[in-house]
Design an enzyme around this catalytic site. Sequence first.
Site, short mmCIF file in Angstrom:
data_model
loop_
_atom_site.label_atom_id
_atom_site.label_comp_id
_atom_site.label_asym_id
_atom_site.label_seq_id
_atom_site.Cartn_x
_atom_site.Cartn_y
_atom_site.Cartn_z
N ASP A 36 76.91 22.78 94.80
CA ASP A 36 76.71 23.31 93.44
C ASP A 36 75.59 24.32 93.49
OD1 ASP A 36 76.10 23.36 90.43
OD2 ASP A 36 77.64 21.81 90.47
N ASP A 59 77.12 28.22 96.42
CA ASP A 59 77.66 29.08 95.38
C ASP A 59 79.09 29.44 95.80
OD1 ASP A 59 78.45 31.14 93.72
OD2 ASP A 59 76.49 32.14 93.73
N VAL A 60 80.08 29.00 95.02
CA VAL A 60 81.47 29.19 95.44
C VAL A 60 81.97 30.63 95.26
CG1 VAL A 60 82.08 26.76 95.06
CG2 VAL A 60 82.46 28.45 93.22
N ASN A 85 86.54 22.27 92.36
CA ASN A 85 86.32 21.99 90.93
C ASN A 85 85.35 22.96 90.26
OD1 ASN A 85 85.82 20.06 88.46
ND2 ASN A 85 83.80 20.33 89.42
N TYR A 151 89.57 33.73 82.21
CA TYR A 151 89.54 32.32 82.65
C TYR A 151 90.96 31.76 82.75
CZ TYR A 151 88.39 27.27 82.21
OH TYR A 151 88.28 25.90 82.38
N LYS A 155 93.03 30.27 85.96
CA LYS A 155 93.50 28.89 86.04
C LYS A 155 95.00 28.81 86.27
CE LYS A 155 89.63 26.59 85.59
NZ LYS A 155 89.13 25.74 86.70
N THR A 186 82.12 18.29 78.31
CA THR A 186 81.16 18.48 79.40
C THR A 186 80.20 19.61 78.98
OG1 THR A 186 82.38 20.24 80.52
CG2 THR A 186 82.99 17.96 81.08
P1 NAI Z 1 80.41 21.53 83.85
O1 NAI Z 1 79.72 22.73 83.35
O2 NAI Z 1 79.98 20.18 83.38
O3 NAI Z 1 80.42 21.51 85.46
C1 NAI Z 1 80.68 22.66 86.21
C2 NAI Z 1 79.81 22.64 87.44
O4 NAI Z 1 80.13 23.79 88.25
C3 NAI Z 1 78.33 22.73 87.09
O5 NAI Z 1 77.60 21.73 87.80
C4 NAI Z 1 77.93 24.12 87.55
O6 NAI Z 1 76.59 24.24 87.98
C5 NAI Z 1 78.92 24.33 88.70
N1 NAI Z 1 79.06 25.75 89.02
C6 NAI Z 1 79.18 26.81 88.18
N2 NAI Z 1 79.24 27.95 88.87
C7 NAI Z 1 79.18 27.61 90.19
C8 NAI Z 1 79.20 28.35 91.39
N3 NAI Z 1 79.26 29.70 91.39
N4 NAI Z 1 79.13 27.69 92.56
C9 NAI Z 1 79.03 26.34 92.57
N5 NAI Z 1 79.00 25.58 91.47
C10 NAI Z 1 79.07 26.22 90.28
O7 NAI Z 1 81.96 21.76 83.48
P2 NAI Z 1 83.28 20.89 83.74
O8 NAI Z 1 83.99 20.85 82.45
O9 NAI Z 1 82.98 19.64 84.45
O10 NAI Z 1 84.09 21.89 84.69
C11 NAI Z 1 84.65 21.49 85.94
C12 NAI Z 1 85.96 22.22 86.14
O11 NAI Z 1 86.90 21.77 85.17
C13 NAI Z 1 85.85 23.74 85.98
O12 NAI Z 1 86.65 24.38 86.97
C14 NAI Z 1 86.46 23.95 84.61
O13 NAI Z 1 86.97 25.26 84.47
C15 NAI Z 1 87.53 22.89 84.59
N6 NAI Z 1 88.04 22.54 83.28
C16 NAI Z 1 87.24 21.97 82.32
C17 NAI Z 1 87.75 21.65 81.09
C18 NAI Z 1 86.93 21.03 80.00
O14 NAI Z 1 87.46 20.89 78.87
N7 NAI Z 1 85.68 20.64 80.25
C19 NAI Z 1 89.17 21.88 80.77
C20 NAI Z 1 89.92 22.44 81.84
C21 NAI Z 1 89.38 22.75 83.06
#
Ligand code: NAI
Length: 275
Positions: A36, A59-60, A85, A151, A155, A186
């Site tokens: 992360d 950093d992805v 993720n 986005y 996806k 989240t």
């Molecule tokens: P979140 O914000 O709680 O977690 C996302 C994590 O990714 C964070 O820890 C952040 O620091 C990390 N991150 C961001 N940019 C990064 C990078 N360049 N390199 C490494 N890490 C990075 O959000 P959530 O909801 O847990 O998101 C996880 C996945 O689920 C994402 O791909 C999101 O698009 C997807 N998603 C979430 C939904 C929702 O309703 N929360 C719905 C559909 C998909």
Amino acid sequence: MRFTGKRAVVTGAASGIGRATALRLAAEGATVLIGDIDDAGGAAVAAESDGRISFRHADVTDAAQIAALMNAAAAGGGIDLVVNNAGAGGAREGLAEIAPEDWDRTQALLLRSVALGMRYAAPLMSGRAGAAIVNISSVSAMGSGYAPVAYSTAKAGVLHLSRLAAADLAKHGIRVNAVVPGFIVTNIFTSAVGVPPAQVDTVKGMIAAGAAQAQPVARAGRPEDIAAAVTFLLSDEASFVTGTHLLVDGGMLVGTRPSWDPDAPGMMSALDAFR
Ligand code: NAI
């Protein structure tokens, strides 16, 4: 304990869905390396895990950092399980306004990262019994109105990429599937618009109240709901499942609220007086 002895990588696991997935994998016996950009959050998740989870800054959007994450996870063995993720909201502009670099930045974060996660993990997973990858897509891959266009396009790419990867990586014995979350409470929403830290919990509470009304299942979606689906697809219970996706949305895609809630005003309610 479906993952005893397995070695796993989860990106974006300092928070939300990734965090819940890493904790579930560890609770079921896996050794997990999480990557992360949030160093404090990543360290906190590692500290929750009785030593089964370790954190590495990754950093992805940076190919070299993805490769380093995978190589670190494989040191002294290979990798069995990968969850691509990591993500964030990305550029919010519409097509008539978006800058080319913002489009590219969003695709790099949400789509190229998944391709490269598989690119660098697959050689380290090749031939290992039960090797499996899950990529996180979104309901926004299925239609408009859920998320910004950059986005949502990324996806949708993750969904198709996951199908193609299942075929491409079959010769390495790696299964690949996607999970399609609905509305999961989240930090992704508050961080997308820069809610100040002191107000995040209040705003998340308000989001959770709205999320409970958003779909037929009358509660807010939780990160653990997605972790349960991800770990099913990673497990040997899903050993005959590859190249597909699991929708975990509380029924959101069934239809608009009036289609399932008799008390909601219908979209054609202007016609009611004439019926
Ligand atoms: P979140 O914000 O709680 O977690 C996302 C994590 O990714 C964070 O820890 C952040 O620091 C990390 N991150 C961001 N940019 C990064 C990078 N360049 N390199 C490494 N890490 C990075 O959000 P959530 O909801 O847990 O998101 C996880 C996945 O689920 C994402 O791909 C999101 O698009 C997807 N998603 C979430 C939904 C929702 O309703 N929360 C719905 C559909 C998909």
